[in-house]
Write a protein that holds these residues in place. Structure first.
Motif, PDB file in Angstrom:
ATOM      1  N   TYR A 187      20.511   8.656   8.385  1.00 50.94           N
ATOM      2  CA  TYR A 187      20.394  10.099   8.613  1.00 50.94           C
ATOM      3  C   TYR A 187      19.703  10.403   9.943  1.00 50.94           C
ATOM      4  O   TYR A 187      18.693   9.806  10.297  1.00 50.94           O
ATOM      5  N   THR A 188      20.277  11.372  10.641  1.00 46.81           N
ATOM      6  CA  THR A 188      19.700  11.849  11.897  1.00 46.81           C
ATOM      7  C   THR A 188      18.719  12.977  11.578  1.00 46.81           C
ATOM      8  O   THR A 188      18.871  13.619  10.552  1.00 46.81           O
ATOM      9  N   PRO A 189      17.781  13.327  12.425  1.00 43.90           N
ATOM     10  CA  PRO A 189      17.466  12.685  13.701  1.00 43.90           C
ATOM     11  C   PRO A 189      16.579  11.440  13.544  1.00 43.90           C
ATOM     12  O   PRO A 189      16.201  10.862  14.547  1.00 43.90           O
ATOM     13  N   PRO A 281      18.079  17.955  16.980  1.00 47.87           N
ATOM     14  CA  PRO A 281      17.803  19.306  17.490  1.00 47.87           C
ATOM     15  C   PRO A 281      16.949  19.275  18.747  1.00 47.87           C
ATOM     16  O   PRO A 281      17.070  20.162  19.597  1.00 47.87           O
ATOM     17  N   GLY A 285      21.150  19.235  19.232  1.00 49.10           N
ATOM     18  CA  GLY A 285      22.184  18.915  18.245  1.00 49.10           C
ATOM     19  C   GLY A 285      21.861  19.475  16.868  1.00 49.10           C
ATOM     20  O   GLY A 285      20.914  20.222  16.694  1.00 49.10           O
ATOM     21  N   ASP A 286      22.673  19.094  15.896  1.00 50.02           N
ATOM     22  CA  ASP A 286      22.502  19.589  14.531  1.00 50.02           C
ATOM     23  C   ASP A 286      22.466  18.415  13.543  1.00 50.02           C
ATOM     24  O   ASP A 286      23.464  17.713  13.386  1.00 50.02           O
ATOM     25  N   PRO A 287      21.335  18.193  12.885  1.00 45.77           N
ATOM     26  CA  PRO A 287      21.221  17.010  12.013  1.00 45.77           C
ATOM     27  C   PRO A 287      22.131  17.060  10.787  1.00 45.77           C
ATOM     28  O   PRO A 287      22.517  16.021  10.260  1.00 45.77           O
ATOM     29  N   VAL A 288      22.474  18.258  10.318  1.00 42.81           N
ATOM     30  CA  VAL A 288      23.288  18.325   9.109  1.00 42.81           C
ATOM     31  C   VAL A 288      24.736  17.957   9.409  1.00 42.81           C
ATOM     32  O   VAL A 288      25.463  17.459   8.549  1.00 42.81           O
ATOM     33  N   GLN A 291      25.359  14.576   8.439  1.00 46.66           N
ATOM     34  CA  GLN A 291      25.524  14.366   6.995  1.00 46.66           C
ATOM     35  C   GLN A 291      26.928  14.718   6.541  1.00 46.66           C
ATOM     36  O   GLN A 291      27.506  14.048   5.689  1.00 46.66           O
ATOM     37  N   SER A 353      20.898  20.761   0.975  1.00 43.55           N
ATOM     38  CA  SER A 353      20.780  21.061   2.398  1.00 43.55           C
ATOM     39  C   SER A 353      21.832  22.024   2.900  1.00 43.55           C
ATOM     40  O   SER A 353      21.696  22.564   3.984  1.00 43.55           O
ATOM     41  N   GLU A 354      22.882  22.270   2.122  1.00 40.38           N
ATOM     42  CA  GLU A 354      23.924  23.134   2.670  1.00 40.38           C
ATOM     43  C   GLU A 354      23.778  24.546   2.114  1.00 40.38           C
ATOM     44  O   GLU A 354      22.933  24.816   1.273  1.00 40.38           O
TER      45      GLU A 354
ATOM     46  N   PHE B 189      14.147  21.335  -1.981  1.00 42.47           N
ATOM     47  CA  PHE B 189      15.072  21.724  -0.917  1.00 42.47           C
ATOM     48  C   PHE B 189      14.690  21.021   0.379  1.00 42.47           C
ATOM     49  O   PHE B 189      13.519  20.740   0.623  1.00 42.47           O
ATOM     50  N   PHE B 192      14.394  21.154   7.690  1.00 44.42           N
ATOM     51  CA  PHE B 192      15.024  20.679   8.924  1.00 44.42           C
ATOM     52  C   PHE B 192      14.212  21.023  10.149  1.00 44.42           C
ATOM     53  O   PHE B 192      13.464  22.002  10.146  1.00 44.42           O
TER      54      PHE B 192
END
Ligand code: HEM
Ligand SMILES: [Cu+2]
Lengths: 601, 362
Positions: A187-189, A281, A285-288, A291, A353-354, B189, B192
């Motif tokens: 998983y990022t970051p 980020p 960028g976007d870590p999700v 995923q 996460s979404e 949850f 981020f």
């Protein structure tokens, strides 16, 4: 019935000069060196299958050692013991002690655990279970079951083995250089900007997964073309053994999904090496996003892991209960529909996460994929009805599979339901669930398959009593190890934890004891199988009375598989009406003939 | 609430699975437990039925030498439709139940007390509406088999929240992804680095609840605890007022508070013990050996740089794990931290000399 069958490439040209046409594929060609060269350059699908079998089982062994280390560490929680005026001394950092490090900070000790945990996951997933069954048993059996002399592209097949070994070397290199602590999901970051900054080993581990993907794609392409083009005369699509259907569905997923992970992993490498902002980020960028990409591959790949196992179970249950598979078409189509729906459910790994809409849609789709899976279980049990059931190691493992796989499937329900997943996500409940599916499903089916086809592959019978004993050990060990983890999860134990509060200790200890039993079970199996190669009885061509083509070949098969090209005259499971090849009708009494005019099913 | 599901979420079996009842009155905790127990019993029934049937078949249809095979149909359309449709009905029910509970868990009531939560490797920080942060922390203490008192490896900060009032956390991360999980509240949850996410609960009874980080985040992931302490609302208000920064007590006192509230304590000890980062005890005015050779004197400029640009000089034996506090601490707060480290030195604080050159001294 229409039949397509083409030239069989590689079958004649390259072996033309030899007069081994009728010898076993295992016959040695001269001395030690020429035997090694012969194997290393072989394009015989059987030898490649055996080489893969050795390779993936070696990886299973390495991953298994890591699993034992994990369970060793988790036997005790990490605590600070107050010693008089001194601030304290960490206890229970067992792995650190094992590696000869006595005075380590908790962070350094945890760091070792995190590496072992990642090693276990990455090796088991990328190097063992994804290539596992298709590359070993699939390679060996697919052409035999189709009545072909080899796969469609034998050289590509050998190339895939070398690519596999090459990829694994990168993985081993990353481990030798000090290991990786990203978790197998990268998983990022964390993986792109935080883990071991400036070190190559993370890049190497990612490249290993990237390269291994090519080997999957090669095998997948090869199998798809082989099934389309190399079926024996008379062998229509609905006469295919269900193992072949499973291989076919698996191959489709591999060819379609693997490029996605390949690109994702490359992007990750770019971000690590050149600081291109894609997922982190801090770089814009976007870590999700990672995923989503990751699970778009990795969820379908869950079915790459399980469908081959389901194929094996279908074969074993039919042959060892001498029964037509109940609902053949339902099983075949459910393989295909599982393959299709599997591309639509990746988001259920991201419920926490979404966004809400995505979570709801993915939850609904997840329940949809549960249905064809459940239907398969019903069909297998339906097959046992009025059968003639023989309890031996493959059948025992098949029943073992029905037991553990059902638990794996049912415990997927609270993970698919949104309200309960908010609690269970990333807890030990998930760890237990996926071990019930991957290990209780795929690995157990693999063991059923290895025992079912061992006589065919190596021409030797193993000791049935000892291997049934080992199977019972594995059953007890497996359930003790992993059932406890369901309770750990619901009671609040998060996954990927090197230490934990004391209230979880008892359950962790039971789990670790189970793992030790499991280890003993596997070692007994290994001893029995290896022993059979030296002291086993010679296997007959058809020890279980199977009707599919592989049982027409010798045990072990000759270099070109069959003495005559086989012709399909009956369905793969017509046990009621056909005496199995090479078998005595006395041992295999058929059903009463159908009255004239009645339709056979 | 329906009496059957209420009974399910109670009693021995519920205890076996969860240990204790859900401690949050947010609907998800209740619906979640009921749904879990419902799914559990459904699965048990299903599993026992299937395995019973399998066992019965295996015993009844054992192979016997010389016995003829019996024909049976290879498929049965009504049966196959039935075993597709019946599970589907149950699945649809589970899906909707799950969705309702989730909707409640995700959407916080409008009257919630909003508290900011920051996660970083490997600490939690809550900032209350009045700007205060918690300076309190605890370790879990157990008695081991030999009767010794043992404590958990990591200190957990104590966060207070009001009882009987919805609390919404506005969560963000300073580095990697973390996840906020309170098993007692049955919900988690993810957090981020590039956006805010939300988590809400309402705890009715005073008491302590453990927070875990549920998304793997590196070395001390497994020590990333916190305690949520539910207090009656007046006590809660009094507490956060008392936590307001004590500017009147002198810089070192403020620094001492910031040391815990800003998460420094996760990695630096003040008693000389070894941790992820170097201890602060007795380092004032001493020379540190640097990674890659060179030395640096611990003086105000060195400390300031270490806080704002942690990677600039790295102390030998401590690979850099720290994130920059640029933008997280203002100048007054930096002064306070420097004063606190000075107060931990071996020599009593006094006028220092020549800060100017030592920042470049290696
Ligand atoms: C010998 C039997 C095994 C034992 C005792 C075992 C034990 C464990 C344990 C304790 C964990 C750590 C869970 C955590 O902290 O998150 C784990 C993780 C995992 N295991 Fe196994 N395991 C075994 C076999 C397998 C097999 C056969 C597979 C796959 C084919 C597998 C795949 C995984 C994966 C993918 C993870 C996740 C790693 C991660 O979180 O990054 N395991 N296993
Ligand atoms: Cu974390």
């Amino acid at each position: 019935m229409t039949t397509l069958h083409g030239e069989i490439p590689g079958a004649h040209g390259s072996h033309g000069g030899h007069d081994h046409h009728d010898g076993s594929y295992l016959d040695r060609k001269g001395g030690m060196v020429s035997t090694i060269i012969d194997w290393a350059t072989t394009i015989d699908h059987k030898k490649i299958g055996v080489m893969y079998l050795v390779a993936v089982l070696t990886m299973f062994f390495i991953g298994g050692i890591a699993a034992m280390l994990i369970r060793y560490e988790l036997f005790q929680p990490v605590r600070i013991q107050t010693v008089g005026e001194m601030a304290g001394k960490a206890t229970g950092t067992d792995l650190a002690t094992l590696f000869g490090q006595k005075d380590m900070s908790v962070a350094q000790a945890d760091n070792i655990y995190n590496r072992v945990m990642t090693l276990h996951g990455a090796v088991m997933v990328f190097m063992f279970i994804v290539p596992g069954i298709p590359a070993s048993l699939g390679n060996f059996l697919l052409p035999l079951m189709l009545g072909a002399k080899d796969v469609a592209f034998p050289r590509l097949n050998l190339a895939s083995w070398y690519v596999y070994v090459f990829g694994s070397i990168f993985g081993i290199l990353a481990i030798v250089m000090g290991g990786v602590d990203t978790g197998w999901t990268f998983y990022t970051p964390y993986s792109s900007s935080h883990a071991d900054p400036g070190h190559w080993r993370v890049v190497f581990m990612i490249l290993a997964a990237f390269i291994l993907g090519f080997s999957s794609i090669f095998t997948g392409l090869n199998f798809i073309v082989t099934v389309h083009k190399l079926r024996a005369p008379g062998l229509g699509w609905f006469d295919l053994p269900l193992f072949v259907w499973a291989m076919y569905s698996t191959s489709i997923i591999q060819v379609l999904a693997t490029p996605v992970i390949g690109i994702t992993l490359l992007l990750l490498v770019f971000e690590r090496l050149f600081h291109v902002g894609i997922f982190d980020p801090a770089l814009g960028g976007d870590p999700v996003l990672f995923q989503h990409f990751f699970w778009f591959y990795s969820h379908p790949v869950v079915y790459v892991m399980i469908l081959p196992g389901m194929g094996i179970i279908s074969e074993c249950i039919a042959v060892h209960s001498r029964k037509q598979i109940f609902g053949y078409k339902a099983i075949a189509f459910s393989s295909l529909s599982i393959a299709a729906i599997s591309f639509l459910v990746w988001g259920h790994h991201l419920f926490t996460s979404e966004g809400e809409l995505a979570a709801t849609i993915f939850s609904a789709l997840t329940f949809l994929v549960a249905i064809p899976t459940a239907v398969k279980v019903f069909n297998w049990i339906g097959t046992l009805y009025k059968g003639s059931i023989q309890i031996n190691t493959p059948m025992l493992y098949t029943l073992f599979f029905l037991f553990t796989f059902s638990i794996g499937g049912l415990t997927g329900l609270p993970l698919g339901a949104l309200a309960t997943d908010l609690h269970l996500h990333d807890s030990y409940f998930v760890v237990a669930h996926f071990h019930y599916v991957m290990m209780g499903g795929t690995v157990i089916a693999f063991l059923a398959g290895i025992h079912h086809w061992w006589p065919k592959m190596f021409g030797r019978m193993y000791n049935e009593r000892w291997s049934m004993f080992a199977c019972v050990l594995v059953f007890i060990g497996f359930n003790t190890t992993f059932f406890t983890q369901f309770f750990l999860g619901t009671r609040g134990m998060p996954r990927r934890y090197a230490s934990y509060p004391d209230e979880f200790q008892t359950l962790h200890q039971i789990s670790s004891i189970g793992a030790a039993i499991l280890l003993i079970g596997f070692l007994v199996h290994l001893a029995v199988l290896v022993g059979s190669l030296f002291a086993g009885k010679k296997a007959p061509a058809n020890p279980w009375g199977g009707l599919t083509f592989e049982w027409e070949a010798d045990s072990p098969p000759t270099t070109h598989n069959f003495h005559h090209e086989p012709i399909a005259k009956h369905g793969p499971y017509a046990f009621d009406d056909v005496v199995p090849p090479h078998c005595d009708p006395k041992d295999y009494p058929l059903a009463d003939p159908l009255p004239p005019g009645a339709k056979a099913h | 609430m329906n009496p059957i599901t209420t009974t399910l979420a109670d009693g021995f079996w519920h205890w076996l699975w969860f240990g204790s009842p859900a401690k949050s009155s947010s609907a998800v905790a209740r619906i979640g437990d009921e749904l879990f127990m419902y799914t559990f019993w459904l699965s048990v029934a299903w599993f026992v039925f299937l395995m019973g049937l399998t066992f019965y078949f295996v015993v009844k249809y054992q192979r016997r030498p010389g016995k003829k095979l019996t024909r049976s149909p290879a498929h049965n359309t009504p049966l196959e439709i039935a075993w597709t449709v019946v599970p589907t009905v149950f699945l649809v029910y589970i899906f909707f139940k799950g969705f309702w509970g989730y909707a409640d868990a995700i959407v916080a009531p409008a009257n919630a007390e909003v508290i900011n939560l920051k996660a970083q490797k490997w600490a939690w920080r809550m900032t209350y509406p009045n700007g205060a942060e918690s300076p309190e922390s605890m370790r879990f203490v157990y008695t081991d088999a030999q009767g010794n008192q043992v404590t958990s490896a990591q200190e957990a900060p104590i966060f207070v929240v009001p009882a009987g009032k919805p609390v919404q956390l506005r969560m963000s991360s300073m580095d990697v992804i973390h996840s906020f999980w309170v098993p007692d509240f049955r919900s988690k949850f993810d957090i981020f680095p590039n956006r805010y996410t939300s988590y809400w609960f309402q705890a009715d009874e005073p008491g302590d609840h453990v927070v875990y980080c549920a998304e793997y985040c590196g070395d001390l992931h497994s020590e990333m605890y916190a305690i949520i302490r539910v207090l009656p609302e007046p006590e809660y208000r009094a507490k956060i007022n008392s936590w307001a920064i004590p500017w009147g007590d002198g810089l070192a006192a403020v620094g001492k508070v910031l040391y815990t509230t800003k998460g420094c304590s996760a990695c630096h000890s003040v008693d000389g013990s070894r941790n992820t980062g170097p201890t602060w005890k007795g380092i004032w005015g001493k020379e540190h050996e640097m990674e890659g050779g060179g030395k640096a004197v611990v003086d105000p400029n060195y400390i300031r740089e270490s806080i704002l640009v942690p990677g600039a000089k790295i102390v030998k034996g401590y690979p850099n794990q720290m994130v920059s506090y640029q933008g997280q601490l203002n100048d007054r707060e930096l002064d306070a931290l420097i004063a606190y480290i000075e107060s931990l030195g071996d020599n009593p604080p006094g006028p220092g000399a020549g800060y100017g050159e030592s920042a470049e001294s290696n």
